[in-house]
Design a protein around this motif. Structure first.
Motif, mmCIF file in Angstrom:
data_model
loop_
_atom_site.group_PDB
_atom_site.id
_atom_site.type_symbol
_atom_site.label_atom_id
_atom_site.label_comp_id
_atom_site.label_asym_id
_atom_site.label_seq_id
_atom_site.Cartn_x
_atom_site.Cartn_y
_atom_site.Cartn_z
ATOM 1 N N CYS A 55 10.356 -7.282 1.741
ATOM 2 C CA CYS A 55 9.420 -6.159 1.924
ATOM 3 C C CYS A 55 7.989 -6.596 1.587
ATOM 4 N N VAL A 65 5.765 1.413 4.312
ATOM 5 C CA VAL A 65 4.826 2.119 3.439
ATOM 6 C C VAL A 65 3.546 1.320 3.161
ATOM 7 N N GLN A 93 6.404 -4.350 4.151
ATOM 8 C CA GLN A 93 7.379 -3.391 3.605
ATOM 9 C C GLN A 93 8.543 -3.165 4.570
HETATM 10 N N1 GLU Z 1 9.986 -1.746 -0.498
HETATM 11 C C1 GLU Z 1 9.820 -0.349 -0.203
HETATM 12 C C2 GLU Z 1 10.855 0.459 -0.955
HETATM 13 O O1 GLU Z 1 11.958 0.039 -1.082
HETATM 14 C C3 GLU Z 1 9.936 -0.160 1.272
HETATM 15 C C4 GLU Z 1 9.744 1.253 1.664
HETATM 16 C C5 GLU Z 1 9.254 1.438 3.032
HETATM 17 O O2 GLU Z 1 8.359 0.739 3.515
HETATM 18 O O3 GLU Z 1 9.790 2.360 3.674
HETATM 19 O O4 GLU Z 1 10.612 1.516 -1.442
#
Ligand code: GLU
Length: 301
Positions: free
Chosen positions: A190, A255, A58
């Motif tokens: 991510c 996350v 992520q």
């Molecule tokens: N792909 C997740 C989002 O855009 C990443 C969020 C994170 O890890 O902070 O919500």
């Protein structure tokens, strides 16, 4: 030994946090998983617990997109015109500041800022996710590092906020590529799966002041210092002050429950525990880093 003691100390804390479920595929993570790895600037790596188990990196990917975009850009000026370097004081997926600040996100580690960085990396390479994946493979020496397409498509189906931010920034002229391409590359980087071992090794260029595993230079010493500085102030959502207070190191969380922290000149530490606190940081991860740096004195302060 040190890692095991830090992990035991973290397990003694009562809270465990909650696994992220706003991306449905992430909700399947094992809430009891816990691993920790430490890598030293000479490339040695040690670990404990689930340190070789791949997880969804992520937002930890955001430090690699930033580093690669800065490395490939002709100086960072164009990039830094499109994204700031201040803590936002708002959640990572907040839209509120974008309108009053003319579509320029506060920093490269909140989602809006990371979308801008992904956009610039896409412009520079034609394949932002491929650039991040290949960098992680090369630095970790693990060719199995790859995108989990099910996580990327799960996020694409539920990523209304990220889509809103990207369209909003496009309306201010702050994206160079079509919104859909930027989002696809963002979701995919991510959704890369890597372990604590892989990430600790891949982050070493920041501990080595910009030098890669093969001895080539990715960033100047000054650029590496600047990325570490922005990680310290903005890398752990709107709890970066608390993270600096407890851990005393630049770090980036995601996350998926990963946290990658940098000890400049010495090495990196990566922790993974999927239970998150209200700000989105791994509860066990921050507690273990707190215990490790408190016991060893390893900190930038
Ligand atoms: N792909 C997740 C989002 O855009 C990443 C969020 C994170 O890890 O902070 O919500």
């Amino acid at each position: 030994m040190l890692l095991q003691e830090a992990m035991e100390a973290a397990r003694r804390a009562p809270a465990r946090g909650r696994v992220a479920d706003y991306i449905p595929a992430l909700a399947q993570a094992d809430p009891t998983a816990f691993g920790m790895a430490i890598a030293t600037v000479d490339g040695a790596v040690f670990g404990a617990g689930d340190w070789e188990h791949p997880f969804s990196i992520q937002s930890v990917s955001k430090l690699f997109t930033l580093a690669l975009a800065l490395a490939l850009a002709d100086g960072g000026d164009e990039l830094w015109r499109g994204v700031g370097r201040e803590p936002s004081g708002n959640p990572f997926n907040s839209l509120v500041q974008l309108e009053s600040e003319n579509g320029i996100p506060r920093n490269p580690f909140i989602n809006a800022g990371a979308l801008v960085v992904t956009d610039r990396l896409l412009k520079l390479t034609g394949d932002a996710v491929g650039a991040v994946r290949d960098f992680l493979r090369a630095e970790s020496g693990n060719p199995a590092v790859a995108v989990d397409d099910s996580v990327a498509s799960s996020e694409a189906q539920h990523g209304h906020r990220n889509a809103a931010m990207a369209h909003f920034m496009a309306s201010y002229g702050n994206l160079r590529n079509p919104v859909d391409s930027v989002l696809a590359h963002y979701y995919a980087h991510c959704a890369i799966e890597a372990s604590c071992r892989d990430l600790a090794l891949a982050g070493l260029f920041l501990a080595r002041h910009g030098t890669r595993a093969d001895g080539s230079r990715l960033l100047s010493r000054s650029e590496a210092k600047r990325i570490n500085a922005v990680l310290l102030t903005c890398g752990t959502y709107d709890a970066a002050g608390e993270f600096a207070y407890r851990v005393g190191l630049p770090g980036k969380s995601g996350v998926g429950g990963g946290v990658l922290a940098v000890l400049p000149g010495r090495g990196t530490v990566c922790v993974w525990g999927p239970g998150l606190d209200a700000a989105g940081n791994s509860v066990l991860g921050v507690a273990a880093l707190d215990a490790l740096t408190t016991a060893t004195g390893w900190s930038v302060f």
